[in-house]
Scaffold this motif. Structure first.
Motif, PDB file in Angstrom:
ATOM      1  N   MET B 124       0.839  -1.208   0.000  1.00 21.88           N
ATOM      2  CA  MET B 124       0.000   0.000   0.000  1.00 21.88           C
ATOM      3  C   MET B 124       0.863   1.243   0.000  1.00 21.88           C
ATOM      4  SD  MET B 124      -3.319  -0.487   2.327  1.00 21.88           S
ATOM      5  CE  MET B 124      -3.328  -1.928   3.348  1.00 21.88           C
ATOM      6  N   ALA B 126       3.983   1.524  -0.997  1.00 27.46           N
ATOM      7  CA  ALA B 126       4.706   1.633  -2.267  1.00 27.46           C
ATOM      8  C   ALA B 126       3.781   2.147  -3.353  1.00 27.46           C
ATOM      9  CB  ALA B 126       5.287   0.280  -2.651  1.00 27.46           C
ATOM     10  N   GLN B 127       2.527   1.662  -3.344  1.00 25.64           N
ATOM     11  CA  GLN B 127       1.561   2.114  -4.333  1.00 25.64           C
ATOM     12  C   GLN B 127       1.309   3.605  -4.180  1.00 25.64           C
ATOM     13  OE1 GLN B 127       0.080  -0.241  -6.593  1.00 25.64           O
ATOM     14  NE2 GLN B 127      -0.210   1.723  -7.577  1.00 25.64           N
ATOM     15  N   GLN B 129       3.329   5.750  -2.956  1.00 23.86           N
ATOM     16  CA  GLN B 129       4.511   6.462  -3.418  1.00 23.86           C
ATOM     17  C   GLN B 129       4.540   6.535  -4.942  1.00 23.86           C
ATOM     18  OE1 GLN B 129       7.767   6.153  -1.089  1.00 23.86           O
ATOM     19  NE2 GLN B 129       9.330   6.346  -2.643  1.00 23.86           N
ATOM     20  N   ASP B 130       4.167   5.424  -5.581  1.00 28.77           N
ATOM     21  CA  ASP B 130       4.171   5.412  -7.046  1.00 28.77           C
ATOM     22  C   ASP B 130       3.114   6.336  -7.612  1.00 28.77           C
ATOM     23  OD1 ASP B 130       4.921   1.860  -7.388  1.00 28.77           O
ATOM     24  OD2 ASP B 130       6.206   3.621  -7.124  1.00 28.77           O
ATOM     25  N   TYR B 193       9.280   4.621   3.741  1.00 31.65           N
ATOM     26  CA  TYR B 193       8.275   5.265   2.905  1.00 31.65           C
ATOM     27  C   TYR B 193       7.877   6.633   3.445  1.00 31.65           C
ATOM     28  CZ  TYR B 193       7.872   0.955   0.304  1.00 31.65           C
ATOM     29  OH  TYR B 193       8.152  -0.133  -0.477  1.00 31.65           O
TER      30      TYR B 193
END
Lengths: 217, 277
Positions: B124, B126-127, B129-130, B193
């Motif tokens: 979650m 990482a998503q 952040q992307d 993160y």
């Protein structure tokens, strides 16, 4: 979240079974290995963690050694030379700071200790005069060059040249610059320092111990 | 005799009696690759490619993952115990002897569940952040920490009733190393993160303090009965603002400590002057 799980299930089945019939209706077929979003941010492997931890500690410590030398010899004739070497070490340190953030490496826990010891070493040997400072530089750089060479050899031995190409290039470049510092030290009268052999031996042993400890701790 | 016939059906070999148990385990992986409809991996909830990617090193690991996932269904009724493991193994249609794969017993289910939730939180974050637009500012740290801790604690709600039991089991000295490693990875991920780029002792103090906050919030949540756990989130807010205050005080302290560095330098300069350099 549920839809995401269902889509994943389809993926796993195509990897395990050849004759799977989808039970999830209209979900699109996935490639065999769909990447997870967190995969590109994963921590790097253990060998790189160890290497970067000790390299980072080394570069920060080297900076403090030069700072100590400048504190004592800052007004002498050799000040520009030492300043120049210090500036190069600053570049190394900044690059190492970048690398440990990028590879998510845990920095060494004894950092304040290494910094204090480095400063004391630099200042202490500089009190023996300019030759003392050069001898200290020679001893430290010698250890570091050997250490970097060992690391390069280990990466190549494990066949990970391609995987860690950038890192390898960085270490090679730093190793060459440290070798330059070593040669500069010899040129400027390191061997004339009092008790040169004993002094360099003691410093080398100290540095090697520090390297061993900083790898794990 | 009966056992061997049963094994035959499972493994599909004509002569099972001479097969050692380890062979049966290995053949399970072969079976799951060749058999389209019998393998239970596809029908379990939450079983995903991650199990293949991260557990590829040893084929037995895939099976462990699947058994633990199967056992989760029984935790509500039997707790994090060997009984739940046995039921999970029975669900998969494997021999009861498989339980010897789990050295720590029922706690392994709790550790496994914890790990899958950590991975979910990682995905979650990482998503998020992307998805963030390239030029935009990252969210303020306190905000992000609160969000991450809250999300992670909420992920555990399906097993809220058995949670206290899990926490008490994890204190066992045999379990502590694995559990603390997992927890340390979780806190490291949260800080990563959040945008932590520290390279000195701060790395450690930040993680230690947030780990403490997380632990306290988890304990608070277990006994919180307010609607939607409002009290817990208020507690979390207060702890995080405590951290901020501590951070400010620490900056002041650091300024004072720099003076110590200057004084040491001065001592060397005096020594230098006295030695006539």
């Amino acid at each position: 979240m549920l839809a995401r799980r269902a889509v994943r299930t389809v993926g796993v089945c195509t990897r395990y079974c050849t004759r799977y019939t989808s039970t999830v209706g209209d979900e699109p077929e996935l490639e065999d290995y769909e990447e997870y979003p967190s995969d590109k941010y994963k921590r790097s492997e253990e060998m790189i963690q160890r290497f970067l931890r000790v390299d980072h500690a080394g570069e920060v410590g080297a900076n403090d050694i030069y700072a100590g030398q400048m504190a004592v010899l800052g007004r002498s004739k050799e000040a520009p030379l030492i300043q120049h070497m210090w500036d190069q070490e600053k570049v190394h340190r900044d690059k190492m700071n970048e690398l440990i953030v990028e590879h998510r490496v845990r920095p060494t826990v004894l950092m304040p200790f290494w910094r204090a010891a480095g400063f004391a070493l630099g200042a202490g040997t500089a009190l023996l005069g300019k030759e003392g400072a050069m001898a200290c530089t020679v001893a430290v750089e010698d250890t570091i060059v050997t250490h970097y060479t060992d690391q390069i050899r280990e990466i190549i031995d494990q066949g990970k040249e391609e995987e860690f190409k950038e890192l390898l290039q960085t270490i090679k470049k730093f190793r060459d610059e440290e070798l330059e510092h070593h040669d500069t030290g010899i040129e400027h009268g390191a061997e004339l320092a009092p008790q040169y052999k004993l002094l360099t031996k003691v410093i080398k042993v100290g540095c090697q111990t520090a390297i061993k400890v900083a790898e794990r701790l | 005799m009966f056992a061997s016939k049963w094994l035959q059906r499972i493994v599909g070999y004509k002569d099972c009696t001479s097969q050692s148990f380890s062979k049966v385990i290995r053949n399970y992986s072969v079976l799951s690759r060749n058999c389209p409809n019998q393998n239970s991996t596809s029908s379990l909830p939450g079983n995903s490619i991650r199990s293949v990617q991260t557990h590829n090193s040893e084929k037995g690991e895939d099976m462990k993952y699947d058994i633990l996932e199967a056992s989760l269904k029984h935790v509500k009724n039997h707790g994090w115990s060997d009984a739940a493991l046995k039921l999970g193994i029975a669900d998969m249609g494997l021999s009861e002897a498989c339980i010897s794969m789990f050295n720590l017993g029922g706690v392994e289910i709790a550790l496994h569940y914890d790990k899958t939730l950590n991975e979910e939180l990682e995905d979650m974050m990482a998503q998020q952040q992307d998805d963030r637009l390239p030029g935009s500012e990252p969210p303020p740290i306190a905000h992000f920490l609160k969000d991450a801790i809250k999300t992670r604690l909420e992920l555990q709600l399906p097993y809220y009733d058995r949670w206290a039991e899990a926490l008490s089991l994890v204190v066992d000295p045999k379990v502590v190393p694995r559990a603390t490693e997992q927890f340390a990875h979780l806190i490291d991920d949260i800080w990563f993160y959040a945008g932590d780029k520290s390279t000195d002792i701060n790395w450690y103090t930040r993680r230690a303090t947030v780990a403490a906050v997380y632990g306290m919030t988890e304990l608070f949540m277990i006994q919180d009965e307010s609607p939607d756990f409002a009290e817990t989130w208020a507690f979390l807010d207060r702890r995080l603002s405590d951290l901020e205050k501590m951070g400010e005080n620490r900056l002041e302290l650091e300024k004072e400590l720099n003076n110590v560095g200057d004084i040491t330098k001065a001592a060397f300069i005096i020594a230098r002057n006295m030695l006539g350099r």
